[in-house]
Design an enzyme around this catalytic site. Structure first.
Site, PDB file in Angstrom:
ATOM      1  N   TYR A 142       0.869  -1.190   0.000  1.00 56.25           N
ATOM      2  CA  TYR A 142       0.000   0.000   0.000  1.00 56.25           C
ATOM      3  C   TYR A 142       0.892   1.221   0.000  1.00 56.25           C
ATOM      4  CZ  TYR A 142      -3.763   3.184   1.591  1.00 56.25           C
ATOM      5  OH  TYR A 142      -4.664   4.214   1.707  1.00 56.25           O
ATOM      6  N   LYS A 170      -1.500  -1.497  -3.913  1.00 58.34           N
ATOM      7  CA  LYS A 170      -2.571  -0.501  -3.853  1.00 58.34           C
ATOM      8  C   LYS A 170      -1.907   0.858  -4.025  1.00 58.34           C
ATOM      9  CE  LYS A 170      -5.990   1.613  -0.777  1.00 58.34           C
ATOM     10  NZ  LYS A 170      -6.557   1.648   0.596  1.00 58.34           N
TER      11      LYS A 170
END
EC number: 4.3.3.7
Length: 299
Positions: A142, A170
């Site tokens: 992320y 992400k």
């Protein structure tokens, strides 16, 4: 048993970063979490992120995190990927959370860049590798430098992609150029972590979304990505443009605040926020209603 996946879409295409419902006294509402998870999967989510920032992970205990994973897996784990946020700015703590999430039944792990302490790229590499080594679950990186203070450089992403369990990223970096290079050179499954850029990121190789607005417009997100994958870019663009007021409204302030307010307006489980988050003001709630209505959301 986790739902089926492919190397191209290891967690599906549409995932909502789910809020954590609390009861009126601020306690974890596991029944509400199960009902909300079922609602979101019924709406078209392939997966759910639990214990992420939108799940108020900075204010939930390790025990609450494990209990939440267990409850959501029990509710929807046979038909959706349940991905547990385990990232902190302490590598040892993150590895402990990874093992606990695996024990609780999670299908994957979301690992955010260590925040505030701003480690160098070698520190990031060792952090993510340690967490991936700690459990037998697939990992989604992320990358959100606006919150963490440091980006995961493209070279570091490519290096991390060599790990057999690091399968996705992400992307909340907001840089389509860097995303293009990283997608081309890493081979990771790329998920948009910025709803306004969902469609643009698909255009450079993303496979899906980890969404906040999925709390209220999952069917539209599903239709958009399905249209794009089918080659119907005009339909995907039309849906994207229809959703612009929703993207704007849900991020006028912090996403968990607006998400819980929107869920409450629809009579869905959400509950209060834990400090330092605060409820929307009446004026903010009225503006949110206007924004959602402009995007076709029925309240």
């Amino acid at each position: 048993m986790a739902p089926t996946s492919t190397p191209q879409t290891p967690f599906g295409r549409v995932l909502t970063a789910m809020v954590t419902p609390f009861s009126a006294d601020g306690a974890l509402d596991l029944d509400g979490a199960q009902r909300l998870a079922a609602h979101l999967v019924d709406a078209g989510n392939d997966g759910l992120i639990v214990n992420g920032t939108t799940g108020e992970s900075p204010t939930t205990s390790d025990t609450e995190k494990a209990d939440l994973v267990r409850a959501v897996v029990d509710a929807v784990g046979d038909r959706a990927h349940v991905v547990a946020g385990v990232g902190t700015n302490d590598t040892r703590h993150s590895t402990e959370l990874a093992r606990a999430a695996e024990k609780a039944g999670a299908h994957g792990l979301l690992v955010v860049t260590p925040y505030y302490n701003k480690p160098p790229q070698e520190g990031l590499y060792r952090h993510f590798k340690s967490v991936a080594d700690a459990a037998g679950l697939p990992v989604m990186l992320y990358d959100i430098p606006g919150r963490s203070g440091v980006p995961i450089n493209t070279e570091t992403i490519v290096r991390l992609a060599e790990h057999p369990r690091i399968v996705a990223n992400k992307d909340a970096k907001g840089d389509l150029g860097r995303a293009s290079w990283a997608i081309a050179h890493s081979g990771l499954a790329w998920y948009s972590g910025d709803d306004m850029l969902n469609l643009p990121l698909l255009s450079v190789g993303a496979v899906g979304f980890v969404s906040v607005v999925g709390h209220v417009v999952t069917p539209e997100l599903r239709a958009m990505v399905d249209a794009f994958v089918a080659g119907d870019v005009h339909t995907a663009l039309r849906i994207h443009q229809k959703l612009l007021p929703v993207f704007t409204g849900m991020f006028r302030t912090q996403g968990v605040m607006t998400s819980k307010a929107a869920l409450a307006l629809q009579g869905l489980p959400a509950g209060p926020l834990r400090a330092p988050m605060v409820e929307l003001t009446p004026e903010e709630t009225e503006q949110l209603k206007i924004d959602l209505a402009a995007g076709g959301v029925k309240l």
